[in-house]
Design a protein around this motif. Sequence first.
Motif, PDB file in Angstrom:
ATOM      1  N   HIS A   1     -29.120  -0.130  -4.571  1.00  7.75           N
ATOM      2  CA  HIS A   1     -28.585   0.015  -5.921  1.00  7.75           C
ATOM      3  C   HIS A   1     -28.291   1.498  -6.147  1.00  7.75           C
ATOM      4  CE1 HIS A   1     -29.647  -4.122  -7.254  1.00  7.75           C
ATOM      5  NE2 HIS A   1     -30.589  -3.980  -6.333  1.00  7.75           N
TER       6      HIS A   1
ATOM      7  N   VAL B   1     -24.705  -1.713  -4.247  1.00  2.00           N
ATOM      8  CA  VAL B   1     -24.527  -2.322  -5.554  1.00  2.00           C
ATOM      9  C   VAL B   1     -24.473  -1.197  -6.582  1.00  2.00           C
ATOM     10  CG1 VAL B   1     -25.512  -3.896  -7.265  1.00  2.00           C
ATOM     11  CG2 VAL B   1     -25.783  -4.379  -4.826  1.00  2.00           C
ATOM     12  N   TYR B   2     -23.490  -1.261  -7.467  1.00  6.00           N
ATOM     13  CA  TYR B   2     -23.316  -0.222  -8.487  1.00  6.00           C
ATOM     14  C   TYR B   2     -23.572  -0.847  -9.852  1.00  6.00           C
ATOM     15  CZ  TYR B   2     -21.277   2.326  -4.618  1.00  6.00           C
ATOM     16  OH  TYR B   2     -21.077   2.950  -3.404  1.00  6.00           O
ATOM     17  N   PRO B   3     -24.792  -0.689 -10.372  1.00 14.19           N
ATOM     18  CA  PRO B   3     -25.160  -1.347 -11.647  1.00 14.19           C
ATOM     19  C   PRO B   3     -24.248  -0.872 -12.791  1.00 14.19           C
ATOM     20  CG  PRO B   3     -27.094  -0.452 -10.532  1.00 14.19           C
ATOM     21  CD  PRO B   3     -25.911   0.073  -9.821  1.00 14.19           C
TER      22      PRO B   3
ATOM     23  N   THR C   1     -31.915   2.888  -5.139  1.00 17.71           N
ATOM     24  CA  THR C   1     -33.067   2.009  -4.988  1.00 17.71           C
ATOM     25  C   THR C   1     -32.750   1.041  -3.855  1.00 17.71           C
ATOM     26  OG1 THR C   1     -33.603   2.162  -7.340  1.00 17.71           O
ATOM     27  CG2 THR C   1     -34.602   0.360  -6.109  1.00 17.71           C
TER      28      THR C   1
ATOM     29  N   ARG D   1     -30.366  -4.374  -0.064  1.00 16.82           N
ATOM     30  CA  ARG D   1     -29.477  -3.863  -1.096  1.00 16.82           C
ATOM     31  C   ARG D   1     -29.845  -2.433  -1.455  1.00 16.82           C
ATOM     32  NH1 ARG D   1     -29.897  -8.814  -5.459  1.00 16.82           N
ATOM     33  NH2 ARG D   1     -28.844 -10.430  -4.230  1.00 16.82           N
TER      34      ARG D   1
ATOM     35  N   HIS E   1     -27.274   4.513  -8.440  1.00 13.03           N
ATOM     36  CA  HIS E   1     -27.329   4.862  -9.853  1.00 13.03           C
ATOM     37  C   HIS E   1     -26.411   6.061 -10.101  1.00 13.03           C
ATOM     38  CE1 HIS E   1     -30.640   2.094  -9.797  1.00 13.03           C
ATOM     39  NE2 HIS E   1     -31.306   2.863  -8.950  1.00 13.03           N
TER      40      HIS E   1
END
Length: 351
Positions: A8, A349-351, A228, A6, A10
Amino acid sequence: MSSRPRAHIHLSSIAANWQAIDRLNPTATTAAVVKADGYGLGAAKVSRTLARAGCSTFFVAHFEEGTALRQALGFGPRIFVLNGPTGSHLRTYREADLTPVLSSEEQVELWARAPRGACALHFDTGMNRLGLSSSVLTHRRNELHKLQPVLIMSHLACGDLPDHALNRVQLDRFTEIASAFPDTPASLAASSGCYLGKAYAFDLTRPGIALYGGSTPPETVRLEPTVTLEARILSVFSARAGESVGYAATHTLEQNTTLATVALGYADGIPRSGGNTLIGYLDGTPCPVLGRISMDLITIDVSKAQAEAKSGARVEFLGPHAKLEEQAARAGTLGYELLTGLSNRVERVYP
């Protein structure tokens, strides 16, 4: 639970980095380079985030990237296409309101015959990669002016080497070229050029890798990590001193060691050259890569993180601990390659 790695992304950190670069040269417009799908992080999401932060000018490499970005941003922001036009796309340039960067006399001639729209002129000032020769100003000046370019630009070959003599040579050459277009904005500085001072900023700067946490900024500029990258541990096991690890037995254990195998490899974009050099971080503890990186798997030494080393735990290979340019240096490459090389097997993945 999926074993896919994954990344991530930011987005707020990308916006913060753009703002940090923007503050460096307040009299210049700060654009954003979002080619190669936003350096692998998703051009549409990255660009929409930057537009909300105040960015109104974007650069891509290819026509297709430009049309996709126009769909993502809508009309309003300026989108420059660095590789310039081809005959089959001329009408769409106008319909999509894309601005080609003309870098050869052939492109100048092509655009002069096209349904008129905005263009930029790219001059080579010493990189010998892409750009018009300054000599065209002696025999085609009127033709170039008739195009009514909205930007005059060039590109530094050694912007990441602040003391390199070629920087000043290119600055002087570009200053002379820009003077032939006194009413047209000029642009010389990409990411590292933004750190060289006001003289290099001209009217517009074009940060790229710096937006994504790369480059080597001065101490006064703090860039945030923007991705990340984590991969899942598949197994944890013990190996004895004298045994080898991985293909071709390139690493021999000097002592009994606790190892973990992680679901990440060169098919995901981790350079094979990172074998025996990269470092994974398990809950902040450094875990060196041992042996060669294979297509889907990496083996790390988790002897100092045995309490956290369990099947399913995720190991950081890029992020706050595994800093982009430091990891790139360990693999003998650049942050550009690590980011743009992340494959589509890596879940974004886009927090």
